[in-house]
Structure formats: C-alpha cells, structure tokens
Design an enzyme around this catalytic site. Sequence first.
Site, PDB file in Angstrom:
ATOM      1  N   TYR A 252       0.817  -1.214   0.000  1.00  0.00           N
ATOM      2  CA  TYR A 252       0.000   0.000   0.000  1.00  0.00           C
ATOM      3  C   TYR A 252       0.854   1.270   0.000  1.00  0.00           C
ATOM      4  O   TYR A 252       0.349   2.367  -0.179  1.00  0.00           O
ATOM      5  CB  TYR A 252      -0.951   0.026   1.206  1.00  0.00           C
ATOM      6  CG  TYR A 252      -2.030  -1.050   1.159  1.00  0.00           C
ATOM      7  CD1 TYR A 252      -2.340  -1.701  -0.028  1.00  0.00           C
ATOM      8  CD2 TYR A 252      -2.732  -1.408   2.304  1.00  0.00           C
ATOM      9  CE1 TYR A 252      -3.312  -2.683  -0.076  1.00  0.00           C
ATOM     10  CE2 TYR A 252      -3.712  -2.398   2.263  1.00  0.00           C
ATOM     11  CZ  TYR A 252      -3.992  -3.028   1.068  1.00  0.00           C
ATOM     12  OH  TYR A 252      -4.964  -3.995   1.012  1.00  0.00           O
TER      13      TYR A 252
ATOM     14  N   LYS B  26       3.728 -15.266   1.450  1.00  0.00           N
ATOM     15  CA  LYS B  26       3.715 -16.116   0.261  1.00  0.00           C
ATOM     16  C   LYS B  26       5.167 -16.320  -0.171  1.00  0.00           C
ATOM     17  O   LYS B  26       5.587 -15.880  -1.258  1.00  0.00           O
ATOM     18  CB  LYS B  26       2.907 -15.447  -0.856  1.00  0.00           C
ATOM     19  CG  LYS B  26       1.411 -15.408  -0.608  1.00  0.00           C
ATOM     20  CD  LYS B  26       0.712 -16.711  -0.946  1.00  0.00           C
ATOM     21  CE  LYS B  26       0.618 -16.906  -2.439  1.00  0.00           C
ATOM     22  NZ  LYS B  26       0.049 -18.242  -2.766  1.00  0.00           N
TER      23      LYS B  26
ATOM     24  N   ASP C 107      -2.487 -17.991   1.540  1.00  0.00           N
ATOM     25  CA  ASP C 107      -3.704 -18.556   0.935  1.00  0.00           C
ATOM     26  C   ASP C 107      -4.189 -19.758   1.736  1.00  0.00           C
ATOM     27  O   ASP C 107      -5.382 -19.925   1.994  1.00  0.00           O
ATOM     28  CB  ASP C 107      -3.477 -18.915  -0.544  1.00  0.00           C
ATOM     29  CG  ASP C 107      -2.222 -19.732  -0.791  1.00  0.00           C
ATOM     30  OD1 ASP C 107      -1.330 -19.763   0.093  1.00  0.00           O
ATOM     31  OD2 ASP C 107      -2.113 -20.358  -1.862  1.00  0.00           O
TER      32      ASP C 107
ATOM     33  N   ASP D  87      -4.972  -7.159   5.780  1.00  0.00           N
ATOM     34  CA  ASP D  87      -6.216  -6.461   5.460  1.00  0.00           C
ATOM     35  C   ASP D  87      -7.307  -7.498   5.174  1.00  0.00           C
ATOM     36  O   ASP D  87      -8.430  -7.432   5.706  1.00  0.00           O
ATOM     37  CB  ASP D  87      -5.959  -5.594   4.215  1.00  0.00           C
ATOM     38  CG  ASP D  87      -7.052  -4.568   3.977  1.00  0.00           C
ATOM     39  OD1 ASP D  87      -8.003  -4.531   4.765  1.00  0.00           O
ATOM     40  OD2 ASP D  87      -6.941  -3.827   2.988  1.00  0.00           O
TER      41      ASP D  87
ATOM     42  N   ASP E 232     -10.353  -9.204   8.037  1.00  0.00           N
ATOM     43  CA  ASP E 232     -11.789  -9.087   7.754  1.00  0.00           C
ATOM     44  C   ASP E 232     -12.437 -10.463   7.713  1.00  0.00           C
ATOM     45  O   ASP E 232     -13.562 -10.651   8.191  1.00  0.00           O
ATOM     46  CB  ASP E 232     -12.020  -8.383   6.411  1.00  0.00           C
ATOM     47  CG  ASP E 232     -12.124  -6.877   6.586  1.00  0.00           C
ATOM     48  OD1 ASP E 232     -11.802  -6.382   7.680  1.00  0.00           O
ATOM     49  OD2 ASP E 232     -12.530  -6.187   5.636  1.00  0.00           O
TER      50      ASP E 232
END
Length: 368
Positions: free
Chosen positions: A142, A192, A225, A249, A253
């Site tokens: 970001y 990852k 993942d 992020d 959630d």
Amino acid sequence: MSNPSLLILPGDGIGPEVMTEVVKIIDWFGAKRGITFDVSTDLVGGAAYDKHGVPLHDDTMAKAQEADAVLLGAVGGPAYDNLDFSVKPERGLLRLRKEMDLFANLRPAQCFDALADFSSLKKDIVAGLDIMIVRELTSGVYFGEPRGIFKEGNERVGINTQRYTESEIDRIARAAFELARKRGNKVCSMEKANVMESGILWREVVQKVHDEDYADVELSHMYADNGAMQLVRAPKQFDVIVTDNLFGDILSDCAAMLTGSLGMLPSASLGAPMANGRPKAMYEPVHGSAPDITGQGKANPIACILSFAMALRYSFDMGDEATRVEKAVEKVLADGLRTADLLGNEGETPISTTEMGDAIVIALDASL
Ligand code: NAD
C-alpha cells in the site's frame, strides 16, 4: 505518579453515541476500582472539519502524540462525501496513524458463546474462538514505490510495489511475539514465500527474531492462501497470526466475520514505546460512523467498549481489568440482552445503546 492520560476522539455519526457508553465504563473504574485516567476530549473527522476546516487540527495531533492512549469512535458520513480528498474525514484518521507511526494493527476475533449462532460457520467451529491478527500497517504494497498507472507502448500498466525492510519485519514480529506471551504463546506467521521474495525475507526475519529472543513462543509459518482456508476450516488452531499489510487487510476481515456482527469488533493500533515504556497507541472499533442508524439509539457500543478493554490490557498492563470488562460483556449477552444488530429471532426486543452501556456497568458492579 500522575494518572495515565486518555485522549477521546468521538468523531462522527454513531461515534459520539458509543463513546458516551465507554465514558460510563471509564467513570466506573474511577469510582469502583480507584483507577483514574486524565481524560480529555477533542474533535476528529467531519466534526473537526466543521469547526476548523481540517479533519484533524494540529493541536489535536499534538495532544495525541502526548497521550498515553487515544480512543477513537468513528469518522465520516454523507455530509462529507463530496469534500476534497485532502480534507475528507478519513484523512484525520490516516494522519493520526501515520504521524504516531502505528505500525502494528491488532484485530482480535473472539466469539462470545451467546453469539455463536451469528457466525456463518457451524457453532462448534467458532464457539470459544479467541484469535488475534497482527497486521503490519505502515509499509508493504500500500506504500511501496514505484506505484501508479503508466503508459507502456500503446497500453497502460498499473503498478504497485511490495516492499519490506528487515527492520520493518523485525518490529512487527516482536510485537506479535510479545502479544503471544500475554495470550496462548503461539504465533503463526503468514506470507507467500513460495512466490514472493518479500515473503522469503519475511519468513527469514520472523524466524531469526524468534530464535534469538522469543524461543519460548511456539512459531509456525503458513502461506497466506492456506491461512485463509484454515481460518474458515479450523480457526481455533490459531492464537496470534502475524502478517503483512495486504494479507492482513484481507485475513483480518475474514477472521472478523467468524464472530458475527460489526458492532462487536474492537481494534488497536500500536507503535514504538514512548519514554514511559508504553507504546504509542490508538484504540477504535472496526465499524464506521453508521449514518443509517445515527441518532436513533440503535448503535451497539460493545465494539468501542471492548476497544477500551484492549487499552487497559495493552497500554496500561491491566489485563485482569480488561478481562473484567470482557466478562461483563459476556454476561450481558448471556442474559439475552441485545442491541438491534444482534437480534436473531423474530419477536426479540432490542435494547438501546444507552441501555446496553448501563447493563454492562451493572455487570461490572456484579463482578466486585
Ligand atoms: P459502517 O461500519 O459505518 O456501517 C456498515 C453497517 O453496519 C451499517 O448498516 C451500520 O448501521 C452497521 N453498523 C456499524 N456499526 C454498528 C454498530 N456499532 N451497531 C450497530 N450497527 C452497526 O460502514 P459504512 O456504512 O460503509 O460507512 C459509513 C461511514 O463510515 C462512511 O463515511 C465511511 O467512510 C465511514 N467509515 C469509517 C470508519 C472509521 O472511522 N474507522 C470505518 C469504516 C467506514
């Protein structure tokens, strides 16, 4: 010793409504536990814009830097939707996070037994769930450069850059290990590393911090993942999850929804320790200003009250008192008291924001 200081920024919409209930809890601690805070209140978001023409006044920013902890309600609302980007209410929040350098975002996902039916997962998978996602908040994709939309030949290309320095990974890893020591003593680090160099470095640094200074904490690594899959398959296997800004992020959630309602979710954002040893810290509910229910007494104050409980635990080392607040919330829910967002069955009657705050105070009294 002087009292610890709290800066309260109620903000917009339901922010002031839920914060009024938090102040009842703060006052209860002063009256019944002899734990007093020097509380000051100021404006943020649209409320600050209305008075000062900016979503966070410099004086308020300075107060936040001085405070032992900042408690924020929520910002934003339709009245401010068409403002210039630079003065939108959210800019006030982002300025606080940036200038206080709040690099560790803590999002607990805790499932109260009385609300287990609210989860989209089966009750036995979520009942008793208590996990903490630690998300790196000030770096990663970001913020990384280069970024932008560029022309390449006869088409455009959108670019963002995932970038982490060793020191950025080091400090978020330490935050996670410190937290784990106050909880279940387990950390799972997610990245990852199979496809990203930044993930390889992330894994190496987290492992090094662990081996050198936190060997007593159980550490595992997981590809993000797979982490997402495991969160919905068997979330109770986790205690603390530490991950980068982007994966955090999404995963936070995902984990939040394991527990049901937005009105129940607290959060903390922590930075480096100040001279007094306490971390720079801001505590806020995950939800926004909820303009659709503002002023109707329908807002659930529990997310904001649990955010204050996090302040007790993480800023003021009062874990037992934090647990007292959490148990009071648990009791009120077990007694069947519900704000409108928590109603499941037809025929149930909701209680108001004020009634929920009062019920939690009564439950606190009963805890003495
Ligand atoms: P929201 O979280 O405000 O509301 C989403 C839905 O959840 C609404 O139906 C609302 O009524 C309900 N809800 C939220 N909190 C609740 C509570 N405590 N009790 C009962 N119900 C609750 O998100 P939104 O509608 O997307 O955004 C509204 C405004 O809030 C926008 O201006 C947005 O920019 C802002 N916002 C601010 C923050 C923040 O301050 N951290 C976060 C998200 C959104």
